[in-house]
Scaffold this motif. Structure first.
Motif, PDB file in Angstrom:
ATOM      1  N   UNK A  82      36.050  30.709  37.316  1.00 42.55           N
ATOM      2  CA  UNK A  82      36.602  31.801  38.117  1.00 42.55           C
ATOM      3  C   UNK A  82      37.717  32.439  37.303  1.00 42.55           C
ATOM      4  N   UNK A  83      37.434  33.597  36.730  1.00 44.64           N
ATOM      5  CA  UNK A  83      38.395  34.248  35.843  1.00 44.64           C
ATOM      6  C   UNK A  83      39.658  34.704  36.557  1.00 44.64           C
ATOM      7  N   UNK A  84      39.618  34.772  37.884  1.00 43.69           N
ATOM      8  CA  UNK A  84      40.789  35.185  38.653  1.00 43.69           C
ATOM      9  C   UNK A  84      41.728  34.026  38.952  1.00 43.69           C
ATOM     10  N   UNK A  85      41.405  32.841  38.459  1.00 39.21           N
ATOM     11  CA  UNK A  85      42.238  31.658  38.670  1.00 39.21           C
ATOM     12  C   UNK A  85      42.508  30.984  37.335  1.00 39.21           C
ATOM     13  N   UNK A  86      43.764  30.952  36.913  1.00 39.77           N
ATOM     14  CA  UNK A  86      44.082  30.302  35.647  1.00 39.77           C
ATOM     15  C   UNK A  86      43.756  28.817  35.683  1.00 39.77           C
ATOM     16  N   UNK A  87      43.877  28.190  36.849  1.00 40.32           N
ATOM     17  CA  UNK A  87      43.521  26.773  36.954  1.00 40.32           C
ATOM     18  C   UNK A  87      42.038  26.581  36.665  1.00 40.32           C
ATOM     19  N   UNK A  88      41.190  27.460  37.209  1.00 40.34           N
ATOM     20  CA  UNK A  88      39.752  27.376  36.950  1.00 40.34           C
ATOM     21  C   UNK A  88      39.444  27.654  35.488  1.00 40.34           C
ATOM     22  N   UNK A 119      45.965  40.765  44.716  1.00 41.34           N
ATOM     23  CA  UNK A 119      46.598  39.875  43.747  1.00 41.34           C
ATOM     24  C   UNK A 119      45.818  38.566  43.685  1.00 41.34           C
ATOM     25  N   UNK A 120      45.746  38.002  42.516  1.00 42.46           N
ATOM     26  CA  UNK A 120      45.070  36.717  42.353  1.00 42.46           C
ATOM     27  C   UNK A 120      45.958  35.593  42.864  1.00 42.46           C
ATOM     28  N   UNK A 121      45.418  34.401  42.874  1.00 37.54           N
ATOM     29  CA  UNK A 121      46.186  33.238  43.304  1.00 37.54           C
ATOM     30  C   UNK A 121      47.409  33.036  42.425  1.00 37.54           C
ATOM     31  N   UNK A 122      47.365  33.553  41.192  1.00 38.05           N
ATOM     32  CA  UNK A 122      48.494  33.434  40.263  1.00 38.05           C
ATOM     33  C   UNK A 122      49.468  34.605  40.370  1.00 38.05           C
ATOM     34  N   UNK A 123      49.156  35.569  41.252  1.00 34.03           N
ATOM     35  CA  UNK A 123      50.073  36.675  41.488  1.00 34.03           C
ATOM     36  C   UNK A 123      49.844  37.916  40.647  1.00 34.03           C
ATOM     37  N   UNK A 124      48.751  37.964  39.891  1.00 36.46           N
ATOM     38  CA  UNK A 124      48.480  39.110  39.035  1.00 36.46           C
ATOM     39  C   UNK A 124      47.575  40.120  39.736  1.00 36.46           C
ATOM     40  N   UNK A 125      47.696  41.398  39.348  1.00 30.93           N
ATOM     41  CA  UNK A 125      46.758  42.413  39.840  1.00 30.93           C
ATOM     42  C   UNK A 125      45.345  41.986  39.457  1.00 30.93           C
ATOM     43  N   UNK A 126      44.422  42.079  40.382  1.00 34.38           N
ATOM     44  CA  UNK A 126      43.125  41.412  40.245  1.00 34.38           C
ATOM     45  C   UNK A 126      42.302  41.880  39.048  1.00 34.38           C
ATOM     46  N   UNK A 127      42.273  43.180  38.778  1.00 31.67           N
ATOM     47  CA  UNK A 127      41.419  43.654  37.680  1.00 31.67           C
ATOM     48  C   UNK A 127      41.985  43.252  36.321  1.00 31.67           C
ATOM     49  N   UNK A 128      43.286  43.378  36.142  1.00 32.65           N
ATOM     50  CA  UNK A 128      43.917  42.972  34.885  1.00 32.65           C
ATOM     51  C   UNK A 128      43.747  41.464  34.682  1.00 32.65           C
ATOM     52  N   UNK A 129      43.881  40.704  35.773  1.00 34.38           N
ATOM     53  CA  UNK A 129      43.759  39.247  35.679  1.00 34.38           C
ATOM     54  C   UNK A 129      42.341  38.825  35.349  1.00 34.38           C
ATOM     55  N   UNK A 130      41.373  39.365  36.077  1.00 35.34           N
ATOM     56  CA  UNK A 130      39.980  38.950  35.908  1.00 35.34           C
ATOM     57  C   UNK A 130      39.402  39.429  34.587  1.00 35.34           C
ATOM     58  N   UNK A 131      39.599  40.706  34.307  1.00 34.52           N
ATOM     59  CA  UNK A 131      38.953  41.301  33.138  1.00 34.52           C
ATOM     60  C   UNK A 131      39.644  40.945  31.830  1.00 34.52           C
ATOM     61  N   UNK A 132      40.972  40.822  31.865  1.00 34.99           N
ATOM     62  CA  UNK A 132      41.689  40.538  30.620  1.00 34.99           C
ATOM     63  C   UNK A 132      42.296  39.137  30.561  1.00 34.99           C
ATOM     64  N   UNK A 133      43.217  38.819  31.473  1.00 35.69           N
ATOM     65  CA  UNK A 133      43.960  37.566  31.333  1.00 35.69           C
ATOM     66  C   UNK A 133      43.063  36.336  31.384  1.00 35.69           C
ATOM     67  N   UNK A 134      42.052  36.358  32.239  1.00 33.58           N
ATOM     68  CA  UNK A 134      41.144  35.223  32.310  1.00 33.58           C
ATOM     69  C   UNK A 134      40.417  34.988  31.002  1.00 33.58           C
TER      70      UNK A 134
END
Length: 321
Positions: A82-88, A119-134
């Protein structure tokens, strides 16, 4: 040398190639381009590991991939991501590292597009978190598994032209949220990540590249209304006609849209695509003016911005690579 273009398909790209012995990680193999990417690769003998958020859905959707693997001598397996969760993301990376089997290529295909603000579970905007940070976290954590001389392909989009990254306000804490601006920021981030990742890994012969697949009817647009899609296509056509008299925008088929990432991963010359942005199975030139049909904006391949984004990404996830 074979010349590829907007009509090129995955089968065209892989014609005559044998990928036996190659192991490739593809994110987002539950639908659309990810499924076709996996199908094409396993049909030519590759072992593909698909990383997906919903294992049950992916198992049901991948029957054609498994059939192609059986026929072509390849292999296909799935892992949870799950790219929207850093734990995953970290759990998936840890499992792959513990497994210790190397990859010849990684294709960061999964994405969300133009979704309502969240916002994701980590507090990031969802598209930036999923598409990039994950993907940033996953790829850096498994970088030791990528064979020397390997390839990393990161899915960007022509939508990068909607917006540069905003490193001062990546989570829309002060700016008003616009789903297309947020998507554009994330796709610019994808392109910039490829630039800096390529710089850092090319001493090992690993080359990273960003690709624009071209518009296609995939599950990616599930959060976009038909009216909004029609308006976007009308805008694209109006700009293209004013600039060049270009023909009306036409959606690609799924095999055509998946072709550029497959080409960049296993068929293209690494030195040619490393650190570059590709479209229609070719390296793209710079886009000038208000064009939204061809080329890459200079800000999306700027080396200084790429380094700054890397540092900001490390700060946000609280991890250094």
């Amino acid at each position: 040398m074979t010349q590829f273009d907007v009509t090129t398909t995955t089968d065209d790209v892989l014609a005559g190639l044998t990928l036996s012995g190659k192991r490739i990680l593809v994110t987002g193999t539950s639908s659309g381009l990810g499924l076709e990417t996996a199908r094409a690769l396993v049909a030519h003998g590759a072992e593909v590991v698909g990383a997906v958020r919903d294992l049950a859905r992916a198992e049901q959707a991948s029957a054609d991939v498994r059939a192609a693997a059986a026929k072509g001598g390849g292999g296909f397996s799935l892992i949870t991501l799950d790219l929207a969760s850093l734990a995953s993301v970290r759990a998936a990376a840890d499992a792959l590292v513990a497994d210790a089997r190397p990859f010849d290529a990684v294709i960061a295909n999964a994405a969300i597009m133009a979704v309502p603000f969240a916002r994701t579970v980590d507090g990031f905007e969802a598209q930036f978190a999923t598409n990039h940070l994950g993907h940033f976290t996953l790829i850096n954590r498994i970088a030791p598994l990528i064979r020397d001389g390997g390839r990393v392909v990161i899915m960007s989009s022509a939508a990068h032209r909607f917006s540069d990254v905003d490193l001062q306000d990546p989570n829309f804490e002060t700016a008003a949220y616009d789903p297309w601006v947020a998507y554009g920021r994330s796709k610019t981030a994808n392109a910039l990540f490829a630039v800096e990742l390529d710089r850092r890994l090319k001493d090992r012969g690993i080359r990273a590249t960003a690709v624009h697949p071209g518009g296609a009817d995939t599950g990616l647009k599930r959060d976009v209304s038909q009216a909004d899609m029609d308006a976007l296509v009308a805008r694209i056509n109006a700009v293209a006609k004013a600039e060049t008299g270009a023909p009306a925008f036409k959606l690609k088929t799924i095999p055509q849209a998946a072709a550029t990432s497959v080409w960049a991963a296993v068929a293209a010359d690494g030195a040619a695509v490393g650190g570059r942005y590709c479209e229609d199975c070719n390296v793209a030139g710079l886009a000038h003016g208000d064009t939204i049909r061809k080329g890459v904006r200079e800000y999306a391949v700027d080396a200084d911005t790429a380094r700054a984004l890397w540092e900001k990404s490390e700060e946000l996830i609280n991890e250094r690579f």
